[in-house]
Write a protein that holds these residues in place. Structure first.
Motif, PDB file in Angstrom:
ATOM      1  N   ASP A 179       0.835  -1.190   0.000  1.00 20.96           N
ATOM      2  CA  ASP A 179       0.000   0.000   0.000  1.00 20.96           C
ATOM      3  C   ASP A 179       0.881   1.256   0.000  1.00 20.96           C
ATOM      4  O   ASP A 179       2.004   1.256   0.485  1.00 20.96           O
ATOM      5  N   THR A 180       0.346   2.330  -0.555  1.00 19.42           N
ATOM      6  CA  THR A 180       1.098   3.590  -0.638  1.00 19.42           C
ATOM      7  C   THR A 180       1.493   4.099   0.742  1.00 19.42           C
ATOM      8  O   THR A 180       2.602   4.610   0.935  1.00 19.42           O
ATOM      9  N   ASP A 181       0.606   3.962   1.716  1.00 15.68           N
ATOM     10  CA  ASP A 181       0.930   4.422   3.069  1.00 15.68           C
ATOM     11  C   ASP A 181       2.079   3.630   3.679  1.00 15.68           C
ATOM     12  O   ASP A 181       2.912   4.192   4.388  1.00 15.68           O
ATOM     13  N   GLY A 220       5.374   4.874   2.217  1.00 14.30           N
ATOM     14  CA  GLY A 220       5.756   6.145   2.832  1.00 14.30           C
ATOM     15  C   GLY A 220       6.309   5.948   4.222  1.00 14.30           C
ATOM     16  O   GLY A 220       7.326   6.549   4.594  1.00 14.30           O
ATOM     17  N   LEU A 221       5.664   5.100   5.005  1.00 10.75           N
ATOM     18  CA  LEU A 221       6.134   4.820   6.361  1.00 10.75           C
ATOM     19  C   LEU A 221       7.490   4.125   6.324  1.00 10.75           C
ATOM     20  O   LEU A 221       8.385   4.455   7.117  1.00 10.75           O
ATOM     21  N   ARG A 257       4.915  10.419  -0.509  1.00 11.14           N
ATOM     22  CA  ARG A 257       4.054   9.233  -0.643  1.00 11.14           C
ATOM     23  C   ARG A 257       2.841   9.316   0.282  1.00 11.14           C
ATOM     24  O   ARG A 257       1.770   8.851  -0.059  1.00 11.14           O
ATOM     25  N   LEU A 258       3.046   9.891   1.470  1.00 12.14           N
ATOM     26  CA  LEU A 258       1.943  10.016   2.411  1.00 12.14           C
ATOM     27  C   LEU A 258       1.062  11.223   2.129  1.00 12.14           C
ATOM     28  O   LEU A 258       0.017  11.392   2.751  1.00 12.14           O
TER      29      LEU A 258
END
Length: 53
Positions: free
Chosen positions: A2-4, A7-8, A49-50
């Motif tokens: 997932d995109t999140d 980013g994380l 990303r976030l």
């Protein structure tokens, strides 16, 4: 992934690299500066990303 999560992951990677900058500063400043550039890039792309930037 997932995109999140990407980013994380990038922000966490930036944190680990920042520790490397701190550890390398007294041994080799040129390597530490190179790692610092990687820290900035990892955190910036993680924030992008976030959706924070």
């Amino acid at each position: 992934m997932d995109t999140d999560l990407w980013g994380l992951f990038l922000i966490i990677l930036g944190g680990f690299l920042a520790g490397g900058v701190y550890a390398m500063w007294h041994r080799s400043r040129s390597v530490a500066i190179g790692l610092a550039v990687c820290v900035v890039l990892a955190i910036a792309f993680g924030a992008l990303r976030l959706g924070y930037l």
